[in-house]
Design a protein around this motif. Structure first.
Motif, PDB file in Angstrom:
ATOM      1  N   GLU A   1       0.035  -0.353   1.682  1.00 27.07           N
ATOM      2  CA  GLU A   1       1.035   0.116   2.643  1.00 27.07           C
ATOM      3  C   GLU A   1       1.749  -1.067   3.298  1.00 27.07           C
ATOM      4  O   GLU A   1       2.971  -1.028   3.500  1.00 27.07           O
ATOM      5  N   SER A   2       0.952  -2.106   3.634  1.00 32.05           N
ATOM      6  CA  SER A   2       1.564  -3.300   4.228  1.00 32.05           C
ATOM      7  C   SER A   2       2.516  -3.964   3.240  1.00 32.05           C
ATOM      8  O   SER A   2       3.629  -4.363   3.600  1.00 32.05           O
ATOM      9  N   PHE A   3       2.069  -4.041   1.974  1.00 30.72           N
ATOM     10  CA  PHE A   3       2.924  -4.628   0.944  1.00 30.72           C
ATOM     11  C   PHE A   3       4.180  -3.782   0.716  1.00 30.72           C
ATOM     12  O   PHE A   3       5.280  -4.306   0.532  1.00 30.72           O
ATOM     13  N   SER A   4       3.974  -2.443   0.775  1.00 27.89           N
ATOM     14  CA  SER A   4       5.109  -1.537   0.584  1.00 27.89           C
ATOM     15  C   SER A   4       6.138  -1.708   1.699  1.00 27.89           C
ATOM     16  O   SER A   4       7.346  -1.728   1.449  1.00 27.89           O
ATOM     17  N   GLN A   5       5.636  -1.838   2.917  1.00 36.88           N
ATOM     18  CA  GLN A   5       6.540  -2.049   4.049  1.00 36.88           C
ATOM     19  C   GLN A   5       7.287  -3.371   3.907  1.00 36.88           C
ATOM     20  O   GLN A   5       8.515  -3.444   4.134  1.00 36.88           O
ATOM     21  N   LYS A   6       6.545  -4.399   3.500  1.00 30.31           N
ATOM     22  CA  LYS A   6       7.175  -5.701   3.293  1.00 30.31           C
ATOM     23  C   LYS A   6       8.202  -5.624   2.167  1.00 30.31           C
ATOM     24  O   LYS A   6       9.296  -6.192   2.253  1.00 30.31           O
TER      25      LYS A   6
ATOM     26  N   GLN B   1      -4.495   0.208   2.718  1.00 28.78           N
ATOM     27  CA  GLN B   1      -3.807  -0.411   3.853  1.00 28.78           C
ATOM     28  C   GLN B   1      -3.009  -1.633   3.412  1.00 28.78           C
ATOM     29  O   GLN B   1      -1.872  -1.841   3.858  1.00 28.78           O
ATOM     30  N   GLU B   2      -3.616  -2.424   2.520  1.00 31.35           N
ATOM     31  CA  GLU B   2      -2.888  -3.586   2.000  1.00 31.35           C
ATOM     32  C   GLU B   2      -1.659  -3.153   1.221  1.00 31.35           C
ATOM     33  O   GLU B   2      -0.597  -3.785   1.316  1.00 31.35           O
TER      34      GLU B   2
END
Length: 462
Positions: free
Chosen positions: A190-195, A187-188
């Protein structure tokens, strides 16, 4: 891919359902292994005459097939099917203990029971384990069928199963914790990837703006480079004109001296009244021949400075001889011997005047270096070799003036680099390299060999 689809009952599982997917795979493997074991037992019992057991085992195989197909219909049937499987295992393992002596070691299959419970029944596995241990003691205490295991052996098996179950449960807990950590990290990520994607979009936008500005800067730089090229060409032409004037001066100096001597001789003879008509005609004829020679020299230089737009087929010896002819008077004036003998005739298709210009430039540089270093027996050697593939030839021009300083050897073909101080333009060798590479599709390099500089020109024959 086909095997994975078979073991997961043809159902789709996303990344968050890895545990359920593993459950399905283990259930299907259990169906396969148990059916194979039952098939073996059915065949064995049939041949030893235990027909009732053989038919019962075939019935269990058919029951397994029904469960196997049912598992592929709906996911909701999974709990019911695993309950049936656990019941089958409970009865099967207890029958092993009931009808087989410990010496046959068939009870070792019992230790797979905690693994089954761990996957099929998750947290409810402890109740199934308790039921299994209870039935082992009940089978040992019943008076109807003789059992081979003592109460001590049953207790030992029960304790071993409990210990193994505890170990597996701890291992299972560790796996769950690791899986939770992986999910959290995912999840982290994915969040980093989105950012990161958002930052990439922002950077892309900035890059587009920089690109637009860069295109303008590139256009400006290109125009500046074109202007510099025009200046270089202009300076090259001026340098070539200077070289031409210098070479014409060298070519004309001796003939003009001869004309002056002839005229002075006629004047002296006329003053002494010792001149005859025949002598006058002879000397006028000699002067006329010398003037014709001077005119032909002008024609040669005029032709030389007209660049070839088209290639022509010509003997390489004629090209080298033309360059030698232009530079020979200057070399002889400084007692420099040009050693060139053309042994083999090689016809090439090239731009003659441009190649002659390059040769003259290198020969003049060799003459300048020889004048500067003044060796004991100054000589410039020219040699022509044809490559083995007959697709190109090499022209070697070597002097004995000490060679090129190692510090500047890699810079001599750079524009505006000169060793002649104010007397040099620094574009002669640069333009020579440009002509050889861009116009004649060849190569040029320089090295130090046997106390002198060696220039090698590699030119394609056609």
């Amino acid at each position: 891919m086909a095997l994975n689809n078979f073991l997961t009952s043809g159902l789709f599982f996303d990344e968050h359902e890895r545990k359920i997917q593993n459950y399905y795979s283990l259930v299907n493997i259990s169906f396969i292994l148990s059916s194979l074991a039952l098939l073996y037992a059915a065949i064995h019992n049939y041949f030893v005459g235990e027909f009732a057991l053989s038919y019962a085992e075939l019935g269990l195989i058919a029951f397994n097939v029904v469960l196997f197909l049912l598992l592929r219909v709906k996911r909701e049937y999974f709990d019911y099917i695993t309950t049936i499987l656990c019941t089958e295992y409970l009865l099967f393992f207890n029958l092993l203990i009931l009808f087989n002596p410990p010496s046959e070691l068939r009870h070792i299959w019992i230790f797979s029971y905690p693994v089954v419970l761990l996957y099929f029944k998750d947290k409810n596995g402890v109740y199934w384990l308790a039921a299994f241990i209870a039935t082992m003691f009940l089978f040992q205490l019943q008076p109807f069928v003789q059992t081979y295991y003592s109460l001590y052996q049953i207790s030992y098996l029960a304790l071993a199963l409990i210990v193994m179950s505890v170990i597996l449960q701890l291992y299972r807990k560790k796996i769950d914790e690791d899986e939770a950590t992986i999910q959290k990290q995912k999840q982290e990520l994915e969040s980093f990837s989105q950012k990161l994607q958002e930052e990439v979009k922002q950077k892309t936008k900035e890059l587009l703006e920089i690109n637009q500005n860069l295109e303008k800067q590139v256009e400006q730089k290109v125009n500046e480079l074109l202007n510099k090229d025009r200046i270089l060409v202009s300076q090259s032409r001026q340098a070539a004109m200077g070289e031409m004037i210098s070479m014409i001066a060298h070519q004309w100096r001796q003939p003009l001296s001869n004309i002056t001597l002839q005229i002075s001789s006629l004047q002296i003879s006329s003053m002494l009244n010792e001149v005859s008509t025949k002598e006058v005609l002879d000397k006028l004829g000699s002067i006329s021949n010398t003037i014709i020679y001077l005119s032909e020299t002008i024609d040669d230089f005029q032709t030389f400075f007209q660049p070839n737009k088209e290639k022509e087929t010509i003997d390489i010896c004629k090209i080298v001889k033309r360059a030698v002819t232009f530079t020979l008077p200057r070399a002889l004036a400084k007692d420099i011997f040009i050693n060139f003998h053309c042994k083999n005739s090689i016809t090439i298709n090239t731009r003659t005047n441009e190649l002659v210009q390059v040769l003259i430039n290198i020969l003049n540089n060799a003459i300048d270096a020889t004048i500067l270093k003044h060796p004991t027996e100054p000589v410039i050697t020219i040699k022509i070799d044809q490559n083995e593939g007959n697709d190109s030839l090499c022209i070697y021009i070597k002097d004995n003036a000490g060679g090129i300083d190692e510090e500047i050897k890699d810079k001599i073909f750079e524009p505006y680099f000169s060793t002649k101080g104010k007397n040099g333009t620094g574009i002669g060798l640069y333009m020579s390299k440009m002509i050889i590479q861009n116009h004649l599709e060849g190569t040029i390099d320089a090295s130090n060999v046997d106390g002198g500089a060696l220039f090698r020109l590699k030119i394609p024959i056609s």
